[in-house]
Enzyme design. Structure first.
Site, PDB file in Angstrom:
ATOM      1  CE1 TYR A 161     -22.883 -10.145   3.588  1.00  0.00           C
ATOM      2  CE2 TYR A 161     -21.872  -8.138   2.928  1.00  0.00           C
ATOM      3  CZ  TYR A 161     -21.980  -9.312   2.854  1.00  0.00           C
ATOM      4  OH  TYR A 161     -21.126 -10.054   1.804  1.00  0.00           O
ATOM      5  CG  HIS A 206     -18.241  -9.000   5.192  1.00  0.00           C
ATOM      6  ND1 HIS A 206     -19.450  -9.358   5.500  1.00  0.00           N
ATOM      7  CD2 HIS A 206     -17.567  -9.910   4.634  1.00  0.00           C
ATOM      8  CE1 HIS A 206     -20.154 -10.535   5.062  1.00  0.00           C
ATOM      9  NE2 HIS A 206     -18.435 -10.904   4.486  1.00  0.00           N
ATOM     10  CE1 TYR A 225     -15.010 -12.054  -2.225  1.00  0.00           C
ATOM     11  CE2 TYR A 225     -14.031 -13.399  -0.648  1.00  0.00           C
ATOM     12  CZ  TYR A 225     -15.619 -13.021  -0.780  1.00  0.00           C
ATOM     13  OH  TYR A 225     -16.276 -13.916  -1.238  1.00  0.00           O
ATOM     14  CD1 TRP A 259     -19.232 -16.089   6.853  1.00  0.00           C
ATOM     15  CD2 TRP A 259     -17.774 -14.875   8.191  1.00  0.00           C
ATOM     16  NE1 TRP A 259     -18.843 -14.516   6.298  1.00  0.00           N
ATOM     17  CE2 TRP A 259     -18.351 -13.912   7.613  1.00  0.00           C
ATOM     18  CE3 TRP A 259     -17.513 -14.593   9.709  1.00  0.00           C
ATOM     19  CZ2 TRP A 259     -18.623 -12.161   7.410  1.00  0.00           C
ATOM     20  CZ3 TRP A 259     -17.174 -13.279   9.800  1.00  0.00           C
ATOM     21  CH2 TRP A 259     -17.158 -12.382   8.289  1.00  0.00           C
ATOM     22  CD1 TRP A 260     -21.090 -18.837   4.178  1.00  0.00           C
ATOM     23  CD2 TRP A 260     -21.239 -22.053   4.469  1.00  0.00           C
ATOM     24  NE1 TRP A 260     -20.089 -19.851   2.484  1.00  0.00           N
ATOM     25  CE2 TRP A 260     -20.303 -21.335   3.094  1.00  0.00           C
ATOM     26  CE3 TRP A 260     -21.773 -23.061   4.635  1.00  0.00           C
ATOM     27  CZ2 TRP A 260     -19.714 -21.654   1.620  1.00  0.00           C
ATOM     28  CZ3 TRP A 260     -20.900 -23.426   3.140  1.00  0.00           C
ATOM     29  CH2 TRP A 260     -19.695 -23.977   2.159  1.00  0.00           C
TER      30      TRP A 260
END
Length: 102
Positions: free
Chosen positions: A17, A21, A40, A74-75
């Site tokens: 993960y 990112h 963010y 992306w999802w």
């Protein structure tokens, strides 16, 4: 406006993960910024695999951009390591702010 929400990471994917990112697609960052999303951050509670996200919004939420091709891509890219809905969007749970210190 600042909002926060949580998501769930599948066990064993903490490193992956973070890697994904660290290599976030520039066109996704551009889309977020163009839609008023800034400051963010996503935090991981390693004990529960809960992801805690907070973002400043001046327009849309990042979760409101799901109709765009880049967000859908992306999802799909992230779906194998996160708990998702049928459309690959991450299952998100809004969090209520109960304290803020400026």
């Amino acid at each position: 406006m600042k909002i926060a929400f949580k998501m769930k990471l599948k066990p064993g994917f903490e490193t992956e993960y973070k890697k994904r990112h660290d290599e976030i697609w520039p066109e996704l960052c551009t889309l977020l910024k163009e839609n008023g999303i800034s400051d963010y951050s996503i935090f991981l509670d390693e004990e529960t695999n809960t992801l805690f996200a907070v973002q400043q919004q001046n327009g849309s939420s990042s979760q409101d951009l799901g109709s765009t091709q880049i967000v859908q891509k992306w999802w799909a890219y992230m779906a194998d390591i996160m708990e998702t809905n049928a459309d690959n969007s991450p299952k998100t749970f809004p969090l209520e702010m109960v304290f803020h210190l400026d």
